[in-house]
Every structure is written in structure tokens, then in C-alpha cells.
Write a protein that holds these residues in place. Structure first.
Motif, PDB file in Angstrom:
ATOM      1  N   TRP A  68       0.824  -1.204   0.000  1.00 28.57           N
ATOM      2  CA  TRP A  68       0.000   0.000   0.000  1.00 28.57           C
ATOM      3  C   TRP A  68       0.866   1.265   0.000  1.00 28.57           C
ATOM      4  O   TRP A  68       0.466   2.300  -0.556  1.00 28.57           O
ATOM      5  CB  TRP A  68      -0.917   0.026   1.230  1.00 28.57           C
ATOM      6  N   ALA A  69       2.059   1.171   0.623  1.00 30.41           N
ATOM      7  CA  ALA A  69       2.900   2.350   0.798  1.00 30.41           C
ATOM      8  C   ALA A  69       3.840   2.603  -0.375  1.00 30.41           C
ATOM      9  O   ALA A  69       4.485   3.643  -0.435  1.00 30.41           O
ATOM     10  CB  ALA A  69       3.714   2.223   2.086  1.00 30.41           C
ATOM     11  N   ARG A  70       3.949   1.641  -1.297  1.00 36.04           N
ATOM     12  CA  ARG A  70       4.856   1.863  -2.433  1.00 36.04           C
ATOM     13  C   ARG A  70       4.369   3.007  -3.309  1.00 36.04           C
ATOM     14  O   ARG A  70       5.166   3.790  -3.816  1.00 36.04           O
ATOM     15  CB  ARG A  70       4.980   0.571  -3.240  1.00 36.04           C
ATOM     16  N   GLN A  71       3.068   3.084  -3.495  1.00 32.65           N
ATOM     17  CA  GLN A  71       2.468   4.183  -4.242  1.00 32.65           C
ATOM     18  C   GLN A  71       1.097   4.459  -3.638  1.00 32.65           C
ATOM     19  O   GLN A  71       0.079   4.009  -4.145  1.00 32.65           O
ATOM     20  CB  GLN A  71       2.330   3.829  -5.728  1.00 32.65           C
ATOM     21  N   PRO A  72       1.061   5.193  -2.512  1.00 30.11           N
ATOM     22  CA  PRO A  72      -0.210   5.401  -1.819  1.00 30.11           C
ATOM     23  C   PRO A  72      -1.276   6.003  -2.727  1.00 30.11           C
ATOM     24  O   PRO A  72      -1.009   6.939  -3.486  1.00 30.11           O
ATOM     25  CB  PRO A  72       0.159   6.360  -0.686  1.00 30.11           C
ATOM     26  N   SER A  73      -2.472   5.442  -2.661  1.00 33.08           N
ATOM     27  CA  SER A  73      -3.562   5.915  -3.507  1.00 33.08           C
ATOM     28  C   SER A  73      -4.133   7.225  -2.978  1.00 33.08           C
ATOM     29  O   SER A  73      -3.925   7.606  -1.819  1.00 33.08           O
ATOM     30  CB  SER A  73      -4.670   4.866  -3.564  1.00 33.08           C
ATOM     31  N   ALA A  74      -4.874   7.899  -3.835  1.00 32.75           N
ATOM     32  CA  ALA A  74      -5.536   9.137  -3.422  1.00 32.75           C
ATOM     33  C   ALA A  74      -6.507   8.886  -2.280  1.00 32.75           C
ATOM     34  O   ALA A  74      -6.738   9.769  -1.447  1.00 32.75           O
ATOM     35  CB  ALA A  74      -6.253   9.757  -4.624  1.00 32.75           C
ATOM     36  N   TYR A  75      -7.064   7.682  -2.227  1.00 32.25           N
ATOM     37  CA  TYR A  75      -7.989   7.328  -1.150  1.00 32.25           C
ATOM     38  C   TYR A  75      -7.297   7.452   0.207  1.00 32.25           C
ATOM     39  O   TYR A  75      -7.822   8.093   1.124  1.00 32.25           O
ATOM     40  CB  TYR A  75      -8.485   5.902  -1.375  1.00 32.25           C
ATOM     41  N   PHE A  76      -6.111   6.871   0.360  1.00 29.81           N
ATOM     42  CA  PHE A  76      -5.406   6.944   1.636  1.00 29.81           C
ATOM     43  C   PHE A  76      -4.846   8.336   1.894  1.00 29.81           C
ATOM     44  O   PHE A  76      -4.849   8.813   3.033  1.00 29.81           O
ATOM     45  CB  PHE A  76      -4.290   5.903   1.673  1.00 29.81           C
ATOM     46  N   LEU A  77      -4.378   9.012   0.860  1.00 31.50           N
ATOM     47  CA  LEU A  77      -3.832  10.356   1.040  1.00 31.50           C
ATOM     48  C   LEU A  77      -4.898  11.335   1.511  1.00 31.50           C
ATOM     49  O   LEU A  77      -4.590  12.349   2.139  1.00 31.50           O
ATOM     50  CB  LEU A  77      -3.206  10.850  -0.261  1.00 31.50           C
ATOM     51  N   GLY A  78      -6.156  11.034   1.219  1.00 34.27           N
ATOM     52  CA  GLY A  78      -7.230  11.935   1.598  1.00 34.27           C
ATOM     53  C   GLY A  78      -7.825  11.682   2.965  1.00 34.27           C
ATOM     54  O   GLY A  78      -8.699  12.431   3.410  1.00 34.27           O
ATOM     55  N   LEU A  79      -7.351  10.638   3.661  1.00 32.13           N
ATOM     56  CA  LEU A  79      -7.919  10.299   4.958  1.00 32.13           C
ATOM     57  C   LEU A  79      -7.160  10.974   6.096  1.00 32.13           C
ATOM     58  O   LEU A  79      -5.929  11.025   6.080  1.00 32.13           O
ATOM     59  CB  LEU A  79      -7.889   8.784   5.174  1.00 32.13           C
ATOM     60  N   PRO A  80      -7.856  11.483   7.112  1.00 33.31           N
ATOM     61  CA  PRO A  80      -7.166  12.047   8.282  1.00 33.31           C
ATOM     62  C   PRO A  80      -6.554  10.951   9.138  1.00 33.31           C
ATOM     63  O   PRO A  80      -6.915   9.774   9.036  1.00 33.31           O
ATOM     64  CB  PRO A  80      -8.292  12.777   9.026  1.00 33.31           C
ATOM     65  N   ALA A  81      -5.638  11.345  10.011  1.00 36.20           N
ATOM     66  CA  ALA A  81      -4.915  10.372  10.841  1.00 36.20           C
ATOM     67  C   ALA A  81      -5.850   9.547  11.713  1.00 36.20           C
ATOM     68  O   ALA A  81      -5.573   8.384  12.001  1.00 36.20           O
ATOM     69  CB  ALA A  81      -3.894  11.101  11.721  1.00 36.20           C
TER      70      ALA A  81
END
Length: 335
Positions: A295-308
Motif C-alpha cells: 500500500w505504501a509503495r504508491q499510496p492511492s488518493a484514497y489513503f492520502l485523503g484520509l485524516p490520521a
């Protein structure tokens, strides 16, 4: 929570694959709310929230689950609902009483928002939705934000061989992810012993905490351990074994750091602390190898858009290895 209450922290998952699971999620929320110290009518309110969120998953979502756990910071219960789509084009509209797409009264998410001490929802089409409700006894105190956690046992196990914790001291937060070798009771024993060391010494330098854990775990099967301390603008990372750190950024390339080879309690390498620059709009994720690294090799926009606060449970829902314990902690950057 006290250190005793956190000896074996665990996230309880209820898969909503049939309407009968809605009642199971509510029953579990009531029970865990009581164990988390919620008094009076609060366990009943927790059950109502879990029921509403689970019912929405049953009606509208694909591959949804309700996750229950003690709050990562503060005292209380966290109820999270995660799915794999279809998502909501306008989540705010769905919080309005009377809004429905199923011919019902349309009071579900609006009721959840009124009951919960804190409620947030993130949704994208077609990826899916993450909803998080937090219930505490201190209704008038602001809840700590910018931190999330998930700690899931391997499929078929009653206990989790991973553990995690977050400690806050002013503007500085220190987090632990510990993965006892294997899974089951022996792994949980190792992780629990390391967790107690963390709570007793969480303000010490990271290298000293690691050395203390190595001494404490000598008569256990050992563990992989990751520690991170985040302060304004920076994060210190110290890890041994398969614990990874990823810095997610909405604007800049993500960065990854791996733990040094070794086993805490058996063969500790020379302990090193590395420092990374972390901006206020970035998020740190510390996770065990029960979360797939891809998941961390190329994080998707879905994960980049989520708060901590909800990122770990979304990772666990989509990238968990079912045959292993899976744990992740996230911390938002500090300005």
C-alpha cells in the motif's frame, strides 16, 4: 486508559455480511463500552451508534465492517465503520435528518452525529466510506485529534500478538507498535510485557526505551518493535524488525523507513534513531508486517485523503494479512 487496561489492546471487528450482524455489532459495542469505563446510559448510546452504522453498511455498502476499540488517546470508546464502496458523493447531505435513499425515516447518520462526542465521515466515489464515532464520559472536553490506531488479531485468534500505544506530553507524541513473534498467547505475552515498559518509560529517549524492552523481553519469544516521536516539524524513528514507518504527504513524495534486522529480546542490533522532516499537512504511519507493505509503495488518493484518526482502520480493512496480527498507528504532523 490505564496501562493495566491496555495490557492487551485489541480492535474487535464485526463483518456486516448479513442483517443479523447489525445486532451483534450493537451488543459488542455495549459490552466494550462498559469495559472502557462508560457509565450511565453511555453503553446503550454506544450500542445505538454501532447499530446505525452497521445498518447503513448492510443497506448500502460492499464488504463493510464495524470496528470497536478503546480510544487511542483519552478515555472512551471508538466505533468505526469501513466499507469498499460505492461511497457517497455528498457525505454532509447524508448527515441531514430526513435524507434517505432507501425509503426509511432517514435519521441514521444524523442520530449518530447527535449521540457521539465526536463524529467524522470521509467518503469518495467509488472507493468507499470511513465513519468514526467517539463516545466519552467527558462530553464537554475536546477530544485529542490527529491520532489513530488499529490492532487486529490473526484470523481465528482470540488474542492479538501485536500491541500499540500513543503517549502525549504537551506538543510531543510518542507511539509504539510491537509485534510479538508469531501469534496467539505467547506472542501476546511478549507484546504485553513490552507495552508495560513503554508506559513506564515513554518520555525517555527512544534508544533507551528500546534497550529496556530488550532486557524485559529476554525470557519471551521476542518481538519486532517500532517507536516514533513526533514534535513540531520532525519525527524521530527507532525500530528493530519488520516495523515500518511511512510519511504520507498530499503534495510531496512519500518517504519510507524500515526497522533494522534483529529481534528485541534475542539479538538486538546497534540501536539507531533516525530523524525525518514532517510538515503539518503530512501524516506518519507506523505499522507491523501484518499490514501489506505494497500500500505504501504508491499510496492511492484514497489513503492520502484520509485524516490520521481513521487512516489505520482503513489500512487494516483493505491491506490486512488475515493469517497474521495487524497493527497500525498514525500521527498527524505538528505545526
Amino acid at each position: 486508559m490505564t496501562s493495566e487496561a491496555w495490557d492487551r489492546p485489541v480492535t474487535v471487528e464485526t463483518r456486516i455480511d448479513h442483517y443479523s450482524a447489525v445486532h451483534l455489532a450493537a451488543t459488542r459495542a455495549h459490552s466494550l463500552g462498559t469495559r472502557c469505563g462508560l457509565g450511565g446510559s453511555l453503553p446503550d448510546q454506544a450500542a445505538a451508534v454501532a447499530s446505525e452504522l452497521a445498518s447503513n453498511l448492510d443497506k448500502y455498502a460492499r464488504e463493510g465492517s464495524v470496528y470497536l476499540q478503546a480510544l487511542p488517546l483519552g478515555e472512551g470508546l471508538e466505533i468505526l465503520a469501513v466499507d469498499r464502496g460505492p461511497g457517497m458523493a455528498d457525505p454532509r447531505r447524508c448527515l441531514t435528518d430526513g435524507y434517505t435513499t432507501a425509503g426509511s425515516l432517514g435519521t441514521g447518520l444524523g442520530a449518530v452525529q447527535r449521540i457521539a462526542t465526536d463524529f467524522r465521515i470521509n467518503s469518495t466515489v467509488p472507493d468507499g466510506t470511513v465513519a468514526a464515532a467517539r463516545i466519552t464520559g467527558g462530553q464537554h472536553r475536546p477530544l485529542p485529534s490527529g491520532a489513530g490506531m488499529v490492532c487486529l488479531p490473526a484470523a481465528g485468534e482470540d488474542v492479538c500478538g501485536d500491541s500499540a500505544a500513543i503517549h502525549e506530553n504537551g506538543h510531543i507524541r510518542t507511539a509504539l507498535v510491537i509485534d510479538g513473534l508469531g501469534h496467539g498467547e505467547a506472542a501476546a505475552h511478549a507484546a504485553g510485557r513490552g507495552l508495560r515498559v513503554f508506559y513506564d518509560h515513554c518520555d525517555d529517549p527512544l534508544e533507551q526505551i528500546m534497550q529496556r524492552m530488550h532486557h524485559a523481553l529476554r525470557h519471551t519469544r521476542g518481538a519486532a518493535v517500532g517507536l516514533v516521536r513526533i514534535a513540531p516539524g520532525t519525527a524521530d524513528f527507532c525500530a528493530v524488525g519488520n516495523i515500518r514507518l511511512c510519511v504520507l504527504s498530499p503534495q510531496r513524495p512519500h518517504r519510507q523507513l524500515d526497522g533494522r534486522p534483529g529481534i528485541v529480546g534475542w539479538n538486538l542490533p546497534t540501536v539507531q534513531t533516525r530523524t525525518a522532516t514532517v510538515a503539518a499537512d503530512e501524516t506518519i504511519v507506523l505499522y507491523s508486517d501484518g499490514i501489506e507493505a505494497r500500500w505504501a509503495r504508491q499510496p492511492s488518493a484514497y489513503f492520502l485523503g484520509l485524516p490520521a484518526e481513521v487512516l489505520p482502520v482503513a489500512l487494516g480493512h483493505r491491506h490486512r494479512r488475515l493469517r497474521d496480527d495487524a497493527t497500525a498507528v498514525s500521527l498527524a504532523g505538528v505545526a
